[in-house]
Design an enzyme around this catalytic site. Structure first.
Site, PDB file in Angstrom:
ATOM      1  CG  ASN A 294       3.875  74.779 -46.624  1.00  0.00           C
ATOM      2  OD1 ASN A 294       4.308  74.263 -46.064  1.00  0.00           O
ATOM      3  ND2 ASN A 294       3.127  74.830 -47.460  1.00  0.00           N
TER       4      ASN A 294
ATOM      5  CG  HIS B 179      -1.559  71.724 -51.767  1.00  0.00           C
ATOM      6  ND1 HIS B 179      -2.742  71.945 -50.974  1.00  0.00           N
ATOM      7  CD2 HIS B 179      -0.420  72.892 -51.081  1.00  0.00           C
ATOM      8  CE1 HIS B 179      -2.198  73.052 -49.835  1.00  0.00           C
ATOM      9  NE2 HIS B 179      -0.752  73.254 -50.350  1.00  0.00           N
TER      10      HIS B 179
ATOM     11  CG  HIS C  38       4.534  72.937 -52.390  1.00  0.00           C
ATOM     12  ND1 HIS C  38       3.578  74.384 -53.214  1.00  0.00           N
ATOM     13  CD2 HIS C  38       3.189  73.077 -51.785  1.00  0.00           C
ATOM     14  CE1 HIS C  38       3.083  75.235 -52.297  1.00  0.00           C
ATOM     15  NE2 HIS C  38       2.836  73.709 -50.928  1.00  0.00           N
TER      16      HIS C  38
ATOM     17  CB  SER D 109      -2.687  79.787 -48.230  1.00  0.00           C
ATOM     18  OG  SER D 109      -2.084  78.972 -49.604  1.00  0.00           O
TER      19      SER D 109
END
Ligand code: 5GP
Ligand code: ZN
Length: 113
Positions: free
Chosen positions: A86, A99, A101, A94
């Site tokens: 994201n 990162h 996932h 957030s």
């Protein structure tokens, strides 16, 4: 001073469940899993998001993707899995440390919400 949550996980100042580690990358279980397998793969160096990546990160990205492929194989995700990053608040980022996932172990719908 670096207040980044994932930098603190890299430095072991905050505990996490390590799944795998390489010289430049760390993989650990997501604290709030969205699938039977939900692993976060991060560079150990602080990069805010994919928006800050360029060709100079090529080797690092190769290492990250090789690690993600190994994690999916080791988790037995031969039926498929999803890799997500994201970027920015509207996409749901957030934690401002790049990162990926690695999600798998259940059927996935498309498009994501
Ligand atoms: P994002 O929403 O930025 O794409 O993903 C951040 C992810 O980090 C979320 O899935 C969230 O559950 C996970 N997360 C947040 N804080 C922690 C933590 O302290 N430890 C671990 N292992 N995961 C975390
Ligand atoms: Zn960081």
């Amino acid at each position: 001073m670096n207040d980044c949550l994932f930098c603190k996980i890299v430095k072991k100042e905050i505990p996490s469940e390590t799944v795998a580690e390489t010289e430049r990358a760390l993989a650990f279980k997501d604290i709030n899993p969205g699938a039977p397998t939900h692993v976060l793969v991060i560079p150990k160096e602080h990069i805010p998001s994919a928006q800050e990546l360029d060709a100079a990160h090529g080797d690092l990205l190769g290492e990250l993707f090789e690690l993600m492929a190994k994690i999916a194989s080791d988790a037995g995700l031969s039926r498929g899995h999803r890799l997500v990053t994201n970027v920015g608040p509207e996409a749901g980022q957030s934690v401002d440390h790049l990162h990926f996932h690695v999600l798998g172990g259940r059927p996935m719908s498309w498009p994501p919400g």
